[in-house]
Motif scaffolding. Structure first.
Motif, PDB file in Angstrom:
ATOM      1  N   SER A  69       0.822  -1.202   0.000  1.00  0.00           N
ATOM      2  CA  SER A  69       0.000   0.000   0.000  1.00  0.00           C
ATOM      3  C   SER A  69       0.857   1.253   0.000  1.00  0.00           C
ATOM      4  CB  SER A  69      -0.898   0.025   1.243  1.00  0.00           C
ATOM      5  OG  SER A  69      -1.729  -1.100   1.299  1.00  0.00           O
ATOM      6  N   ASP A  70       2.065   1.140   0.583  1.00  0.00           N
ATOM      7  CA  ASP A  70       2.918   2.302   0.822  1.00  0.00           C
ATOM      8  C   ASP A  70       4.313   1.771   1.147  1.00  0.00           C
ATOM      9  OD1 ASP A  70       3.952   4.847   1.659  1.00  0.00           O
ATOM     10  OD2 ASP A  70       1.974   5.425   2.354  1.00  0.00           O
ATOM     11  N   ILE A  71       5.208   2.649   1.553  1.00  0.00           N
ATOM     12  CA  ILE A  71       6.463   2.172   2.118  1.00  0.00           C
ATOM     13  C   ILE A  71       6.105   1.192   3.230  1.00  0.00           C
ATOM     14  CG2 ILE A  71       6.629   4.083   3.776  1.00  0.00           C
ATOM     15  CD1 ILE A  71       9.683   4.025   3.298  1.00  0.00           C
ATOM     16  N   ALA A  72       6.834   0.098   3.313  1.00  0.00           N
ATOM     17  CA  ALA A  72       6.408  -0.980   4.213  1.00  0.00           C
ATOM     18  C   ALA A  72       6.628  -0.647   5.686  1.00  0.00           C
ATOM     19  CB  ALA A  72       7.150  -2.264   3.862  1.00  0.00           C
ATOM     20  N   TYR A  73       7.591   0.224   5.981  1.00  0.00           N
ATOM     21  CA  TYR A  73       8.008   0.456   7.363  1.00  0.00           C
ATOM     22  C   TYR A  73       7.147   1.500   8.071  1.00  0.00           C
ATOM     23  CZ  TYR A  73      12.112  -1.793   5.342  1.00  0.00           C
ATOM     24  OH  TYR A  73      12.936  -2.654   4.678  1.00  0.00           O
ATOM     25  N   ALA A  89       2.282   5.995  13.069  1.00  0.00           N
ATOM     26  CA  ALA A  89       1.647   5.399  14.241  1.00  0.00           C
ATOM     27  C   ALA A  89       0.206   5.009  13.935  1.00  0.00           C
ATOM     28  CB  ALA A  89       1.688   6.384  15.409  1.00  0.00           C
ATOM     29  N   ARG A  90      -0.238   3.911  14.548  1.00  0.00           N
ATOM     30  CA  ARG A  90      -1.594   3.365  14.424  1.00  0.00           C
ATOM     31  C   ARG A  90      -1.938   2.958  12.995  1.00  0.00           C
ATOM     32  NH1 ARG A  90      -3.326   3.527  19.514  1.00  0.00           N
ATOM     33  NH2 ARG A  90      -2.836   5.345  20.792  1.00  0.00           N
ATOM     34  N   LYS A  91      -0.915   2.659  12.204  1.00  0.00           N
ATOM     35  CA  LYS A  91      -1.106   2.099  10.872  1.00  0.00           C
ATOM     36  C   LYS A  91      -0.375   0.751  10.815  1.00  0.00           C
ATOM     37  CE  LYS A  91      -3.281   5.655   9.034  1.00  0.00           C
ATOM     38  NZ  LYS A  91      -3.328   6.517  10.227  1.00  0.00           N
ATOM     39  N   LYS A  92      -1.062  -0.262  10.318  1.00  0.00           N
ATOM     40  CA  LYS A  92      -0.473  -1.594  10.219  1.00  0.00           C
ATOM     41  C   LYS A  92       0.695  -1.576   9.247  1.00  0.00           C
ATOM     42  CE  LYS A  92      -1.887  -6.368   9.123  1.00  0.00           C
ATOM     43  NZ  LYS A  92      -3.050  -7.180   8.665  1.00  0.00           N
ATOM     44  N   THR A  93       1.823  -2.115   9.671  1.00  0.00           N
ATOM     45  CA  THR A  93       3.004  -2.158   8.826  1.00  0.00           C
ATOM     46  C   THR A  93       2.858  -3.221   7.741  1.00  0.00           C
ATOM     47  OG1 THR A  93       5.405  -2.399   8.814  1.00  0.00           O
ATOM     48  CG2 THR A  93       4.191  -3.798  10.333  1.00  0.00           C
ATOM     49  N   GLY A  94       3.754  -3.191   6.771  1.00  0.00           N
ATOM     50  CA  GLY A  94       3.764  -4.224   5.733  1.00  0.00           C
ATOM     51  C   GLY A  94       5.085  -4.952   5.673  1.00  0.00           C
ATOM     52  N   ALA A  95       5.921  -4.821   6.734  1.00  0.00           N
ATOM     53  CA  ALA A  95       7.327  -5.246   6.625  1.00  0.00           C
ATOM     54  C   ALA A  95       7.690  -6.514   7.375  1.00  0.00           C
ATOM     55  CB  ALA A  95       8.232  -4.109   7.114  1.00  0.00           C
ATOM     56  N   ASN A  96       6.818  -7.036   8.234  1.00  0.00           N
ATOM     57  CA  ASN A  96       7.249  -8.099   9.142  1.00  0.00           C
ATOM     58  C   ASN A  96       7.111  -9.516   8.597  1.00  0.00           C
ATOM     59  OD1 ASN A  96       8.079  -6.330  11.148  1.00  0.00           O
ATOM     60  ND2 ASN A  96       6.054  -6.226  12.085  1.00  0.00           N
ATOM     61  N   THR A 100      -0.346 -11.488  10.081  1.00  0.00           N
ATOM     62  CA  THR A 100      -0.410 -11.635  11.540  1.00  0.00           C
ATOM     63  C   THR A 100       0.750 -10.930  12.208  1.00  0.00           C
ATOM     64  OG1 THR A 100      -1.592 -13.734  11.384  1.00  0.00           O
ATOM     65  CG2 THR A 100      -0.425 -13.286  13.440  1.00  0.00           C
ATOM     66  N   LEU A 101       1.968 -11.138  11.683  1.00  0.00           N
ATOM     67  CA  LEU A 101       3.141 -10.486  12.261  1.00  0.00           C
ATOM     68  C   LEU A 101       3.071  -8.976  12.110  1.00  0.00           C
ATOM     69  CD1 LEU A 101       5.914 -12.952  11.006  1.00  0.00           C
ATOM     70  CD2 LEU A 101       5.025 -12.750  13.339  1.00  0.00           C
ATOM     71  N   ASN A 102       2.503  -8.518  10.996  1.00  0.00           N
ATOM     72  CA  ASN A 102       2.374  -7.076  10.787  1.00  0.00           C
ATOM     73  C   ASN A 102       1.430  -6.435  11.790  1.00  0.00           C
ATOM     74  OD1 ASN A 102       4.136  -7.070   8.617  1.00  0.00           O
ATOM     75  ND2 ASN A 102       2.517  -7.339   7.101  1.00  0.00           N
ATOM     76  N   ALA A 103       0.438  -7.182  12.237  1.00  0.00           N
ATOM     77  CA  ALA A 103      -0.504  -6.648  13.224  1.00  0.00           C
ATOM     78  C   ALA A 103       0.066  -6.681  14.641  1.00  0.00           C
ATOM     79  CB  ALA A 103      -1.810  -7.440  13.174  1.00  0.00           C
ATOM     80  N   GLN A 104       1.072  -7.520  14.859  1.00  0.00           N
ATOM     81  CA  GLN A 104       1.596  -7.701  16.219  1.00  0.00           C
ATOM     82  C   GLN A 104       2.659  -6.668  16.595  1.00  0.00           C
ATOM     83  OE1 GLN A 104       2.938 -11.780  16.197  1.00  0.00           O
ATOM     84  NE2 GLN A 104       0.896 -12.589  16.639  1.00  0.00           N
ATOM     85  N   HIS A 105       3.420  -6.179  15.607  1.00  0.00           N
ATOM     86  CA  HIS A 105       4.508  -5.236  15.892  1.00  0.00           C
ATOM     87  C   HIS A 105       4.587  -4.164  14.806  1.00  0.00           C
ATOM     88  CE1 HIS A 105       5.848  -8.809  18.194  1.00  0.00           C
ATOM     89  NE2 HIS A 105       6.470  -7.943  18.969  1.00  0.00           N
ATOM     90  N   TYR A 106       4.999  -2.971  15.197  1.00  0.00           N
ATOM     91  CA  TYR A 106       5.413  -1.977  14.223  1.00  0.00           C
ATOM     92  C   TYR A 106       6.776  -2.393  13.651  1.00  0.00           C
ATOM     93  CZ  TYR A 106       1.815   1.240  15.975  1.00  0.00           C
ATOM     94  OH  TYR A 106       0.620   1.832  16.329  1.00  0.00           O
ATOM     95  N   ALA A 107       7.201  -1.735  12.572  1.00  0.00           N
ATOM     96  CA  ALA A 107       8.481  -2.035  11.936  1.00  0.00           C
ATOM     97  C   ALA A 107       9.271  -0.749  11.746  1.00  0.00           C
ATOM     98  CB  ALA A 107       8.260  -2.716  10.586  1.00  0.00           C
ATOM     99  N   VAL A 108      10.471  -0.698  12.343  1.00  0.00           N
ATOM    100  CA  VAL A 108      11.357   0.456  12.198  1.00  0.00           C
ATOM    101  C   VAL A 108      12.634  -0.006  11.525  1.00  0.00           C
ATOM    102  CG1 VAL A 108      12.684   2.235  13.385  1.00  0.00           C
ATOM    103  CG2 VAL A 108      10.400   1.637  14.206  1.00  0.00           C
ATOM    104  N   CYS A 109      12.991   0.632  10.413  1.00  0.00           N
ATOM    105  CA  CYS A 109      14.141   0.219   9.615  1.00  0.00           C
ATOM    106  C   CYS A 109      15.275   1.228   9.753  1.00  0.00           C
ATOM    107  CB  CYS A 109      13.742   0.094   8.146  1.00  0.00           C
ATOM    108  SG  CYS A 109      15.093  -0.408   7.057  1.00  0.00           S
ATOM    109  N   ALA A 110      16.459   0.719  10.071  1.00  0.00           N
ATOM    110  CA  ALA A 110      17.664   1.551  10.088  1.00  0.00           C
ATOM    111  C   ALA A 110      18.300   1.528   8.703  1.00  0.00           C
ATOM    112  CB  ALA A 110      18.651   1.025  11.126  1.00  0.00           C
ATOM    113  N   MET A 111      18.827   2.654   8.274  1.00  0.00           N
ATOM    114  CA  MET A 111      19.562   2.720   7.009  1.00  0.00           C
ATOM    115  C   MET A 111      20.934   2.100   7.203  1.00  0.00           C
ATOM    116  SD  MET A 111      18.622   6.457   5.471  1.00  0.00           S
ATOM    117  CE  MET A 111      16.931   7.056   5.430  1.00  0.00           C
TER     118      MET A 111
END
Length: 265
Positions: A69-73, A89-96, A100-111
């Motif tokens: 839908s967007d950038i995954a992180y 915040a409060r948006k389901k990630t697409g990166a995990n 199910t995993l996307n709903a359980q945790h946010y995703a933060v990516c380091a460069m």
């Protein structure tokens, strides 16, 4: 926190509406997993970081196999410690890895990559902590800080970042991270959230409080799936509060939710 909003880094609009989530168990840490130039960490090269986020968003939007839908992180953090708002915040990630995993945790990516810049800078680690704390305060993230590989078969977030995660993700200059203070009460997830037919432990916790306050319309339950019984029970709560009948429609409002005192999940 050195925060860069979507508008500030030049984000493109999402292809689809992003899924709202009220809370998560915590945050998972990611890395890019490809080559990241070591020179990106030089102070004079910070001007390249916003372009890098735009390029990552463009690559995700172009990936029709994953159909992002967007950038995954949820957010990205550059070597200079700036936190770039991704899905937010409060948006389901697409990166995990899975829904199910996307709903359980946010995703933060380091460069940080698999070659070139492979070790996060101290500023970057501080930025990662900033991102985690932002998602806790603004997104209902829980206490957990994990690596992408926890629960999904991947090398992400790479050896250096994963070693930091395993140490408890301490802020640079400390040996242990500060213990997060779990709020006593569940934050109001928003009026519109209940109209999405949510399935969440928050719904069950709300139902238990309604039962405790003598406002049950349940035949079975309460359970995690929002149903007409939840709405009718909340209508009883609204009436018990003495609200005018036009405000007793069964859809929770912030004041009514706060008065119910639903314990934090």
């Amino acid at each position: 926190m050195q925060f860069v909003s979507r508008s500030q880094w030049g984000a493109r609009p999402s292809r689809y509406s992003l899924t709202h989530i009220a809370s998560t168990r915590g945050v998972k840490i990611h890395y890019e997993g490809t080559a990241v130039p070591a020179s990106l960490a030089k102070p004079e090269n910070h001007k390249q970081c916003a372009g890098r986020v735009r390029a990552i968003q463009a690559s995700h939007l172009a990936n029709r196999q994953e159909d992002y839908s967007d950038i995954a992180y949820s957010a990205m953090v550059c070597p200079h410690g700036y936190v770039y708002e991704g899905r937010g915040a409060r948006k389901k990630t697409g990166a995990n890895g899975t829904s199910t995993l996307n709903a359980q945790h946010y995703a933060v990516c380091a460069m940080v990559g698999s070659s070139g810049l492979t070790t996060p800078t101290d500023a970057q680690l501080a930025g990662l902590r900033d991102a985690v704390e932002w998602l806790r305060s603004s997104g209902g993230a829980g206490d957990e800080i994990r690596g992408h590989r926890d629960g999904y078969a991947t090398a992400c977030p790479g050896p250096a970042l994963y070693a930091w995660v395993q140490k408890g993700a301490p802020r640079p200059g400390t040996t242990t991270p500060p213990k997060p203070q779990k709020p006593a009460l569940q934050p109001f997830p928003g009026a519109d959230w209940f109209k999405t037919n949510p399935r969440s432990p928050i719904v069950a916790a709300m139902g238990r409080r309604l039962v405790a306050n003598g406002c049950s319309a349940y035949v079975e339950g309460p359970g995690p799936q929002w149903t007409g019984a939840d709405r009718e029970s909340f209508r009883k709560w609204q009436r018990k509060l003495g609200d005018a009948e036009q405000f007793c429609d069964g859809w929770p409002g912030r004041r009514q939710w706060d008065a119910l005192k639903v314990p934090h999940i």
